[in-house]
Design a protein around this motif. Structure first.
Motif, short mmCIF file in Angstrom:
data_model
loop_
_atom_site.label_atom_id
_atom_site.label_comp_id
_atom_site.label_asym_id
_atom_site.label_seq_id
_atom_site.Cartn_x
_atom_site.Cartn_y
_atom_site.Cartn_z
N THR A 253 0.83 -1.20 0.00
CA THR A 253 0.00 0.00 0.00
C THR A 253 0.87 1.25 0.00
OG1 THR A 253 -1.80 -1.12 1.19
CG2 THR A 253 -1.77 1.29 1.27
N ALA A 254 1.92 1.22 0.81
CA ALA A 254 2.83 2.37 0.89
C ALA A 254 3.52 2.61 -0.45
CB ALA A 254 3.87 2.13 1.97
N LEU A 255 3.92 1.55 -1.12
CA LEU A 255 4.58 1.70 -2.42
C LEU A 255 3.62 2.28 -3.46
CD1 LEU A 255 6.69 -1.59 -2.60
CD2 LEU A 255 7.54 0.76 -2.37
N GLU A 256 2.34 1.93 -3.35
CA GLU A 256 1.34 2.50 -4.26
C GLU A 256 1.21 4.00 -4.02
OE1 GLU A 256 -2.32 0.43 -3.74
OE2 GLU A 256 -1.51 -1.51 -4.42
N HIS B 82 13.16 -0.58 3.09
CA HIS B 82 12.60 -1.30 1.94
C HIS B 82 11.83 -0.34 1.04
CE1 HIS B 82 10.40 -4.24 -0.45
NE2 HIS B 82 9.27 -3.66 -0.07
N LEU B 83 11.03 0.51 1.65
CA LEU B 83 10.25 1.48 0.87
C LEU B 83 11.16 2.48 0.16
CD1 LEU B 83 7.35 2.29 3.38
CD2 LEU B 83 7.29 0.77 1.40
N ALA B 84 12.13 3.01 0.88
CA ALA B 84 13.02 4.02 0.29
C ALA B 84 13.83 3.46 -0.87
CB ALA B 84 13.96 4.58 1.37
N ALA C 212 22.01 -3.67 3.43
CA ALA C 212 21.69 -2.32 2.95
C ALA C 212 20.48 -1.76 3.69
CB ALA C 212 21.43 -2.34 1.45
N ARG C 213 19.46 -2.57 3.86
CA ARG C 213 18.25 -2.12 4.56
C ARG C 213 18.56 -1.78 6.01
NH1 ARG C 213 13.91 -6.65 2.33
NH2 ARG C 213 13.62 -5.75 0.24
#
Length: 221
Positions: free
Chosen positions: A101-104, A135-137, A190-191
């Motif tokens: 949802t956040a990626l959308e 992950h989102l960034a 990385a995350r």
């Protein structure tokens, strides 16, 4: 509904609490961006959208959107009007679904608000961040603006039914750009590194004592 609620709530809250807001210029005026904040109170998701220079989408428990009758309808319209989206925290797929949802939201060029600690801090310390924010960034390729909240826990202390008048400070830090950080190193590493950098920036803004551990309390805000 967002336009209606936002035209009323922010001016009202600013008149009551008179929050001190710093660093508004650090929030990009357009394009996808993550606002990553510490979490001290249930009202954090109202305070940040009320002072931010653009709409900020947060996730909220789906229970808030399922009420019936006049009260249930009013509550649903309230949360929708604040730009919040429902997420089922009891579902084992909730974490994955919330990230999708956040990626959308970010893909639409909007601002997404997140609390890397997961749950609000009950002792005032800053807990270790979970890597969903990284992950989102890294996936969306958007900047992260760290946010430091100070004093929001005094607005509605744990166990209090009604909000109180308290001094509140909201600090928006300089945007963090993690472009290319996911290449050449294991993704998990990385995350973790990106998340730790974000939490360090939040700590500098909030002045909280780092807890050094995850906040494992059941999320209730």
């Amino acid at each position: 509904m967002y336009e209606v609620i936002h035209a009323v709530v922010p001016p009202l809250l600013k008149a009551i609490w008179r929050p001190r807001v710093l660093g508004l210029q650090n929030v990009p005026k357009d394009g996808g961006v993550i606002l990553a904040s510490n979490h001290l109170s249930f009202v954090d998701s109202v305070v940040i959208p009320s002072v931010a220079p653009r709409k900020v989408v947060f996730l909220a428990k789906s229970d808030y959107f399922k009420g019936s009758g006049v009260k249930g309808t009013a509550q649903r319209l309230w949360f929708e009007g604040l730009g919040m989206l429902p997420v089922d925290r009891e579902d084992t797929q909730a974490a994955i679904d919330s990230l999708e949802t956040a990626l959308e939201v970010l893909g639409r060029g909007e601002a997404f608000g997140i609390y890397p600690e997961g749950s609000r801090s009950r002792d005032g310390r800053l807990y270790r961040g979970r890597t969903g924010v990284a992950h989102l960034a890294l996936t969306a390729g958007v900047p992260v603006v760290p946010v430091g909240l100070v004093g929001t826990e005094r607005i509605q202390p744990i166990g209090s039914r009604y909000p109180k008048v308290a001094k509140v400070t909201v600090k928006f830090g300089k945007a963090l750009d993690f472009s290319g950080r996911g290449s050449g190193v294991p993704l998990g590493r990385a995350r973790r590194e990106v998340t730790d950098e974000i939490m360090a920036a939040i700590q500098m803004l909030s002045g909280q004592e780092p807890a050094g551990v995850y906040n494992d309390r059941a999320p209730d805000a």
